[in-house]
Motif scaffolding. Structure first.
Motif, PDB file in Angstrom:
ATOM      1  N   ILE A   1       0.860  -1.182   0.000  1.00 32.07           N
ATOM      2  CA  ILE A   1       0.000   0.000   0.000  1.00 32.07           C
ATOM      3  C   ILE A   1       0.894   1.229   0.000  1.00 32.07           C
ATOM      4  O   ILE A   1       2.109   1.121   0.183  1.00 32.07           O
ATOM      5  CB  ILE A   1      -0.965   0.018   1.216  1.00 32.07           C
ATOM      6  N   THR A   2       0.299   2.381  -0.167  1.00 29.98           N
ATOM      7  CA  THR A   2       1.088   3.609  -0.185  1.00 29.98           C
ATOM      8  C   THR A   2       1.308   4.135   1.229  1.00 29.98           C
ATOM      9  O   THR A   2       0.526   3.847   2.145  1.00 29.98           O
ATOM     10  CB  THR A   2       0.382   4.704  -1.008  1.00 29.98           C
ATOM     11  N   THR A   3       2.354   4.923   1.363  1.00 29.97           N
ATOM     12  CA  THR A   3       2.594   5.577   2.655  1.00 29.97           C
ATOM     13  C   THR A   3       1.464   6.559   2.947  1.00 29.97           C
ATOM     14  O   THR A   3       1.109   6.769   4.103  1.00 29.97           O
ATOM     15  CB  THR A   3       3.957   6.294   2.679  1.00 29.97           C
ATOM     16  N   ARG A   4       0.872   7.095   1.894  1.00 30.50           N
ATOM     17  CA  ARG A   4      -0.260   8.012   2.075  1.00 30.50           C
ATOM     18  C   ARG A   4      -1.432   7.292   2.751  1.00 30.50           C
ATOM     19  O   ARG A   4      -2.106   7.849   3.624  1.00 30.50           O
ATOM     20  CB  ARG A   4      -0.676   8.573   0.720  1.00 30.50           C
ATOM     21  N   ALA A   5      -1.683   6.054   2.344  1.00 24.52           N
ATOM     22  CA  ALA A   5      -2.764   5.277   2.962  1.00 24.52           C
ATOM     23  C   ALA A   5      -2.477   5.056   4.448  1.00 24.52           C
ATOM     24  O   ALA A   5      -3.378   5.181   5.288  1.00 24.52           O
ATOM     25  CB  ALA A   5      -2.927   3.936   2.256  1.00 24.52           C
ATOM     26  N   ILE A   6      -1.233   4.763   4.769  1.00 19.83           N
ATOM     27  CA  ILE A   6      -0.868   4.554   6.174  1.00 19.83           C
ATOM     28  C   ILE A   6      -1.063   5.841   6.965  1.00 19.83           C
ATOM     29  O   ILE A   6      -1.607   5.819   8.076  1.00 19.83           O
ATOM     30  CB  ILE A   6       0.585   4.036   6.286  1.00 19.83           C
ATOM     31  N   ARG A   7      -0.654   6.964   6.386  1.00 14.22           N
ATOM     32  CA  ARG A   7      -0.851   8.246   7.081  1.00 14.22           C
ATOM     33  C   ARG A   7      -2.337   8.552   7.254  1.00 14.22           C
ATOM     34  O   ARG A   7      -2.750   9.123   8.262  1.00 14.22           O
ATOM     35  CB  ARG A   7      -0.139   9.372   6.328  1.00 14.22           C
ATOM     36  N   PHE A   8      -3.164   8.128   6.282  1.00  9.83           N
ATOM     37  CA  PHE A   8      -4.613   8.311   6.418  1.00  9.83           C
ATOM     38  C   PHE A   8      -5.138   7.526   7.624  1.00  9.83           C
ATOM     39  O   PHE A   8      -5.889   8.060   8.434  1.00  9.83           O
ATOM     40  CB  PHE A   8      -5.338   7.872   5.138  1.00  9.83           C
ATOM     41  N   TYR A   9      -4.742   6.258   7.738  1.00  8.50           N
ATOM     42  CA  TYR A   9      -5.198   5.458   8.876  1.00  8.50           C
ATOM     43  C   TYR A   9      -4.714   6.060  10.196  1.00  8.50           C
ATOM     44  O   TYR A   9      -5.402   6.003  11.206  1.00  8.50           O
ATOM     45  CB  TYR A   9      -4.748   4.000   8.734  1.00  8.50           C
TER      46      TYR A   9
END
Length: 127
Positions: A20-28
């Motif tokens: 997954i993207t780091t952006r997705a992790i930051r979203f969570y």
């Protein structure tokens, strides 16, 4: 990072591991589901964050909303037998199964209608 002794992960470690993207992790993280430690600007995720991310992504694959996954994750209590959480998961699994079975039925009907329409067009063309 991701050493066996420390069980910590960088955001890049998790992104690669779960594809997954780091952006997705930051979203969570912004949703309050992950809570990494900080080393300056660097995020350091622990085993709990790793497991939480794994459960979020599993829920997503099963068609559950983020809110539904959050509710299930928050029910976890390491000091109990988690029967209430397990029962809720079973309920969600059954709901998902019923939804998918309905979708499968709808698709079968659509395929039959396409077959009928195709046959009518072929018959009309052969006249």
């Amino acid at each position: 990072m991701n050493t066996k002794q420390s069980s910590t992960y960088t955001i890049s470690d998790l992104a690669k591991r779960f594809d997954i993207t780091t952006r997705a992790i930051r979203f969570y993280e912004s949703e309050g589901l992950l809570s990494p430690m900080r080393d300056g600007q660097k995020r350091i995720y622990n085993q709990k964050d790793y497991t939480t991310l794994k459960l979020i992504l599993r829920g997503k694959r099963l068609g559950w909303s983020l809110a539904e996954s959050r509710d299930l994750i928050q029910m976890y209590n390491p000091d109990s037998n988690n029967q209430e959480q397990y029962l809720k998961v079973l309920e969600k699994v059954q709901d998902s199964r019923e939804r998918l079975q309905q979708q499968m039925h709808d698709i079968e009907i659509m395929l039959m209608e396409l077959d009928e329409h195709e046959q009518r067009v072929k018959t009309a063309m052969s006249r």
